[in-house]
Design a protein around this motif. Structure first.
Motif, PDB file in Angstrom:
ATOM      1  N   ASP A  10      90.770  30.914  13.224  1.00 18.70           N
ATOM      2  CA  ASP A  10      89.965  30.351  14.307  1.00 18.70           C
ATOM      3  C   ASP A  10      90.764  30.271  15.607  1.00 18.70           C
ATOM      4  O   ASP A  10      90.243  30.574  16.686  1.00 18.70           O
ATOM      5  CB  ASP A  10      89.467  28.954  13.935  1.00 18.70           C
ATOM      6  N   ARG A  11      92.030  29.874  15.518  1.00 19.59           N
ATOM      7  CA  ARG A  11      92.862  29.809  16.730  1.00 19.59           C
ATOM      8  C   ARG A  11      93.055  31.188  17.351  1.00 19.59           C
ATOM      9  O   ARG A  11      93.014  31.344  18.574  1.00 19.59           O
ATOM     10  CB  ARG A  11      94.217  29.179  16.403  1.00 19.59           C
ATOM     11  N   ARG A  67      89.799  32.202  19.151  1.00 20.30           N
ATOM     12  CA  ARG A  67      89.659  31.497  20.430  1.00 20.30           C
ATOM     13  C   ARG A  67      90.588  32.080  21.485  1.00 20.30           C
ATOM     14  O   ARG A  67      90.189  32.298  22.634  1.00 20.30           O
ATOM     15  CB  ARG A  67      89.925  30.011  20.242  1.00 20.30           C
ATOM     16  N   LEU A  68      91.823  32.352  21.108  1.00 25.32           N
ATOM     17  CA  LEU A  68      92.791  32.908  22.055  1.00 25.32           C
ATOM     18  C   LEU A  68      92.358  34.296  22.536  1.00 25.32           C
ATOM     19  O   LEU A  68      92.393  34.587  23.739  1.00 25.32           O
ATOM     20  CB  LEU A  68      94.171  32.985  21.412  1.00 25.32           C
TER      21      LEU A  68
END
Length: 117
Positions: A37-38, A41-42
């Motif tokens: 997920d990170r 998003r990035l």
């Protein structure tokens, strides 16, 4: 008689080992999903920045909106990001409590009060 006690002990140990292995496996899985997920998003924030979307617009987007914009083409992405950031007011961003959470809240307060005493 002794054989029955020993087999019961072994069964309990095997059951505990199964539970521990399930807990460890679920912990690894949740860590991997959090990292994924990170990264998503990035990547989407970098893509929005590269396409010239203002920083304030990017910061106004929720995680669900960012993940949803992942499937938009480069041509339509800036307009969709602007539309998505305007359509949500700061008050409506907070998620309503689930019914299960509302049912558990009084119990949680009771536990906290009991532990403080």
């Amino acid at each position: 008689m002794r054989c029955g006690i020993l087999s019961a002990c072994i069964r309990r140990l095997v059951d505990r080992a199964r539970i521990i292995s399930i807990l460890i496996a679920s912990d690894y899985r949740s860590s991997a999903l959090g990292a994924q997920d990170r990264v998503i998003r990035l990547e989407e924030r970098l893509r929005l920045t590269a396409l010239g979307v203002p920083h304030a617009t990017i910061e106004a987007l929720t995680v669900r909106q960012i993940i949803g914009l992942r499937f938009a083409s480069d041509n339509e992405l800036p307009a969709l990001a602007e539309r998505a950031s305007v359509s949500i007011s700061p008050k409506s961003r907070s998620r309503p409590a689930s019914k299960a959470g509302a049912r558990l809240l009084p119990r949680l307060k009771t536990v906290i009060v009991c532990q403080e005493k």
